[in-house]
Design a protein around this motif. Structure first.
Motif, PDB file in Angstrom:
ATOM      1  N   MET A  21       0.850  -1.185   0.000  1.00  0.00           N
ATOM      2  CA  MET A  21       0.000   0.000   0.000  1.00  0.00           C
ATOM      3  C   MET A  21       0.885   1.233   0.000  1.00  0.00           C
ATOM      4  O   MET A  21       1.810   1.355   0.795  1.00  0.00           O
ATOM      5  N   GLU A  22       0.624   2.172  -0.891  1.00  0.00           N
ATOM      6  CA  GLU A  22       1.382   3.416  -0.949  1.00  0.00           C
ATOM      7  C   GLU A  22       0.711   4.432  -0.031  1.00  0.00           C
ATOM      8  O   GLU A  22      -0.461   4.777  -0.195  1.00  0.00           O
ATOM      9  N   VAL A  23       1.440   4.905   0.972  1.00  0.00           N
ATOM     10  CA  VAL A  23       0.889   5.853   1.929  1.00  0.00           C
ATOM     11  C   VAL A  23       1.157   7.269   1.418  1.00  0.00           C
ATOM     12  O   VAL A  23       2.311   7.629   1.149  1.00  0.00           O
ATOM     13  N   PRO A  24       0.109   8.119   1.269  1.00  0.00           N
ATOM     14  CA  PRO A  24       0.307   9.469   0.741  1.00  0.00           C
ATOM     15  C   PRO A  24       0.970  10.377   1.767  1.00  0.00           C
ATOM     16  O   PRO A  24       1.060  10.074   2.955  1.00  0.00           O
ATOM     17  N   GLY A  25       1.408  11.546   1.289  1.00  0.00           N
ATOM     18  CA  GLY A  25       1.987  12.535   2.177  1.00  0.00           C
ATOM     19  C   GLY A  25       3.502  12.576   2.103  1.00  0.00           C
ATOM     20  O   GLY A  25       4.151  11.722   1.506  1.00  0.00           O
ATOM     21  N   GLU A  26       4.055  13.625   2.722  1.00  0.00           N
ATOM     22  CA  GLU A  26       5.498  13.791   2.765  1.00  0.00           C
ATOM     23  C   GLU A  26       6.116  12.780   3.718  1.00  0.00           C
ATOM     24  O   GLU A  26       5.513  12.413   4.734  1.00  0.00           O
ATOM     25  N   PRO A  27       7.332  12.298   3.436  1.00  0.00           N
ATOM     26  CA  PRO A  27       7.980  11.352   4.359  1.00  0.00           C
ATOM     27  C   PRO A  27       8.208  11.970   5.729  1.00  0.00           C
ATOM     28  O   PRO A  27       8.594  13.135   5.847  1.00  0.00           O
ATOM     29  N   LEU A  28       7.972  11.177   6.767  1.00  0.00           N
ATOM     30  CA  LEU A  28       8.323  11.607   8.116  1.00  0.00           C
ATOM     31  C   LEU A  28       9.837  11.528   8.301  1.00  0.00           C
ATOM     32  O   LEU A  28      10.458  12.406   8.906  1.00  0.00           O
ATOM     33  N   LEU A  29      10.418  10.459   7.752  1.00  0.00           N
ATOM     34  CA  LEU A  29      11.868  10.265   7.824  1.00  0.00           C
ATOM     35  C   LEU A  29      12.402  10.065   6.416  1.00  0.00           C
ATOM     36  O   LEU A  29      11.841   9.289   5.630  1.00  0.00           O
ATOM     37  N   ARG A  30      13.480  10.774   6.113  1.00  0.00           N
ATOM     38  CA  ARG A  30      14.095  10.629   4.785  1.00  0.00           C
ATOM     39  C   ARG A  30      15.612  10.591   4.963  1.00  0.00           C
ATOM     40  O   ARG A  30      16.194  11.481   5.593  1.00  0.00           O
ATOM     41  N   LEU A  31      16.227   9.549   4.429  1.00  0.00           N
ATOM     42  CA  LEU A  31      17.687   9.436   4.409  1.00  0.00           C
ATOM     43  C   LEU A  31      18.164   9.786   3.011  1.00  0.00           C
ATOM     44  O   LEU A  31      17.669   9.222   2.018  1.00  0.00           O
ATOM     45  N   ARG A  32      19.129  10.688   2.923  1.00  0.00           N
ATOM     46  CA  ARG A  32      19.684  11.093   1.630  1.00  0.00           C
ATOM     47  C   ARG A  32      21.192  10.886   1.658  1.00  0.00           C
ATOM     48  O   ARG A  32      21.907  11.547   2.421  1.00  0.00           O
ATOM     49  N   GLY A  33      21.681   9.970   0.866  1.00  0.00           N
ATOM     50  CA  GLY A  33      23.123   9.754   0.750  1.00  0.00           C
ATOM     51  C   GLY A  33      23.792   9.402   2.057  1.00  0.00           C
ATOM     52  O   GLY A  33      24.959   9.756   2.280  1.00  0.00           O
TER      53      GLY A  33
END
Length: 666
Positions: free
Chosen positions: A1-13
């Motif tokens: 299931m794809e949950v809408p909205g902005e990520p609460l946690l995001r790891l970048r590089g």
């Protein structure tokens, strides 16, 4: 299931290094991940893939020498790496919670449960002692803890494994965090307790609207619980997709290899085994990191650094999988009946009781009924699987058969000799015929002894051959278990889990026994290493004519290994029969419940809520009268207060209401 909205946690590089005396381990390299509110992200991969290092980097709990050397850790838009220490402590202490793999080592043995659960409230929110205790009782009640008002005054050692895991979850949730990280939360638990804990996390995620990161090496756990999956290998994300898409059509060859190594995917009686080992992350790496172990790798794979690409379903592979993979519900097959022969092992009316006081203390406290009238046989070249929940008595049976404990009553006849009546010295000589393969090979070895001494020791104790003959036998053992000669000069801590289990198997073979009791020999191993060890055990069985008593709580593994299966509950055998019949047409409600609790690598599989075992295992100090399962059985009636007899010919069941065909597994 794809949950809408902005990520609460995001790891970048995200990149993390571990500085050691011998060099620097580049544990994570450019990891990109995200999880949204109300979503469960599963992270899966072999040991050393970077799963745990990723979540420890998020929580700021890296081991000594560890540091995040690059990238961003964005929590609700804020970069945790740039926060001041007080603000960072508050975010981690209030908005994030973590459930660790081993609840016993996560708990302070000197503190009462209530004080530990309430500690975050007192430290981060200044809550008073009385209010903190009240809220601890409430959160323990919400995580399904029986008698929470009493449990708060207990110590960790007084609780079962499942209850301790509930305590750790309560500690993580008492602050109502927005993100819950569960790192292998069910690895050491049996399947019924595992199902209860995973369902608890699901329910609490919905109640608290949390984001959840679920770290595990068990693909079945991921398939049934995660919305999206990230597959990690050698410090990088190899593939990421929705759970349904990943299991229906994996693209990376590493993901495919993990799925083919599952017991459910066994073809022609053999598990697929991923060759080689993960790379050494302290050395420079070029090309695809999986290329040295991939049967589809080309020269381009070995020289090209493949990026993670794709919209929604991203993967880093030059030769991706093109055909969907189908994983059967169960891959075991009916095996040919063993030729008529005298059993190598015959157990009759076996009983083992312990003084509840332990070592003579608290006399009159009662007797613990660990094994209560168990009978079975094992023929030459046959494998009997014994399954059941933790505390059912299966490991006690194994230790009794191996001569490590003395039975209270009954007979244990090995190759015509009743070892139950032997004195200690005579039982010692029987170890030439019966050996035990331990669950934790490292804990079973002397860390100060090299492998050469570990393998030679049983030969010296039993006075087998001279020094030259012993050296030859040790070399033969290494060949049999697939280890190089240079392994002899190394210590146990220098080996991986799979290599240690090979050494443990070699030691159990040293005296050329006829029977090996294997007690949970692969429960702590990744699916790829598990496949190697199980294949090796079956190969050696055919080569040497070994018999196994194979003890496990994993029915899919037992189905692959065993000719017959015995199901134990609270010290008694409740069902015994050919493996394919017990797994596909169980007759006891407890067996059916165990089967339904096994995590399935099919995301579409939905176990029936009617077969969930309720409550904790009753105390063996005061077991229920009659059928011991009746206090948790959905079919129980008054007649179950009388003890049923194990009967039924080749497929036996001890139940007043055995399952009919329409209620059995298919």
């Amino acid at each position: 299931m794809e949950v809408p909205g902005e990520p609460l946690l995001r790891l970048r590089g995200l990149s993390t290094d571990i500085a050691l005396r011998r060099g620097t381990v580049h544990a994570l390299d450019q990891v990109d991940l995200e999880v949204r509110q109300g979503e469960t992200l599963g992270i899966v991969g072999e040991s050393g893939s970077g799963k745990t290092m990723t979540v420890l980097s998020i929580m700021g709990l890296l081991p000594p020498g560890g540091s995040v050397v690059g990238g961003e850790i964005l929590f609700d838009g804020r970069d945790l790496r740039t926060m001041r220490a007080p603000e960072l402590r508050r975010v981690r202490g209030v908005e994030m919670g973590m459930v660790f793999q081993d609840p016993l080592t996560s708990l302070n043995p000197t503190m009462r449960i209530g004080a530990q659960v309430a500690e975050p409230l007192r430290v981060h929110q200044g809550v008073g002692k009385a209010e903190a205790r009240e809220r601890a009782v409430e959160i323990l009640r919400r995580v399904g803890m029986p008698r929470p008002d009493k449990i708060v005054d207990d110590y960790p050692h007084q609780l079962s494994g499942g209850m301790r895991q509930r305590v750790v979850i309560a500690m993580a949730l008492i602050r109502s965090p927005r993100l819950l990280i569960a790192d292998e939360p069910t690895t050491a638990l049996d399947v019924t307790t595992q199902r209860q804990i995973l369902e608890l996390i699901d329910d609490l995620r919905e109640e608290f609207k949390m984001a959840v990161i679920l770290v595990t090496h068990d693909l079945g756990v991921i398939a049934g619980r995660a919305d999206r999956v990230a597959v990690m290998y050698a410090g990088r994300v190899a593939e990421t997709a929705t759970t349904t898409e990943l299991f229906r059509a994996p693209r990376h060859r590493y993901t495919e290899a993990l799925m083919r190594a599952l017991p459910e995917s066994a073809a022609e009686g053999r598990l697929y085994s991923i060759p080689g080992l993960p790379p050494d992350l302290s050395r420079p790496l070029t090309g695809c990191r999986f290329a040295p172990r991939c049967r589809f790798a080309t020269d381009e794979c070995r020289t090209t650094d493949v990026p993670l690409t794709g919209d929604g379903h991203a993967f880093a592979c030059l030769h991706p999988v093109t055909e969907p993979i189908t994983i059967a519900a169960s891959a075991g097959q009916a095996r040919a009946a063993a030729a008529p022969a005298e059993p190598i092992l015959s157990v009759r009316d076996l009983v083992k009781e312990y003084d509840a006081g332990g070592a003579g203390l608290r006399k009159g406290a009662g007797r613990v009924s660990a094994v209560a009238g168990v009978s079975f046989e094992v023929k030459p070249g046959e494998t009997l699987g014994i399954v059941g929940e933790s505390g059912c008595g299966k490991s006690t049976v194994g230790r009794l058969v191996a001569g490590l404990e003395t039975p209270t009553g009954g007979r244990i006849v090995v190759d015509g000799t009743d070892i139950a009546g032997l004195d200690r010295r005579e039982r010692h000589r029987m170890h030439r015929k019966v050996q035990l393969m331990f669950q934790d090979s490292y804990a079973a070895m002397n860390p100060r002894m090299r492998v050469d001494s570990i393998l030679t020791e049983p030969l010296e104790i039993q006075q087998v051959g001279d020094a030259a003959a012993r050296r030859a036998r040790v070399s033969e053992l290494l060949d049999q278990v697939g280890l190089p000669r240079r392994a002899l000069e190394r210590y146990p801590h220098e080996f991986s889990g799979g290599q240690l289990q090979r050494i443990g198997l070699a030691r159990s073979l040293a005296l050329r026994p006829r029977l090996i009791v294997a007690d949970e020999p692969v429960s702590a191993l990744d699916v790829s290493v598990q496949a190697q060890v199980l294949n090796l055990m079956r190969d050696l069985q055919g080569e040497l004519g070994l018999s196994y008593v194979f003890i496990s709580h994993d029915l899919s593994v037992v189905d692959y290994m065993a000719d017959r299966i015995g199901v134990m509950y609270l010290g008694k055998l409740v069902e015994v029969g050919p493996a394919h019949q017990v797994v596909r047409a169980p007759r006891h409600p407890y067996t059916q419940a165990l089967l339904d609790a096994v995590p399935s690598p099919d995301p579409g599989h939905t176990p029936s809520p009617d077969t969930t075992i309720q409550g904790e295992l009753p105390s063996a100090l005061n077991p229920p009268t009659g059928c011991r399962f009746r206090t948790r059985c959905p079919l129980a009636q008054d007649v179950c207060a009388t003890e049923p007899v194990l009967e039924g010919g080749g497929h036996q069941v001890a139940c007043h209401f055995p399952l009919r065909e329409e209620t059995q597994a298919t």
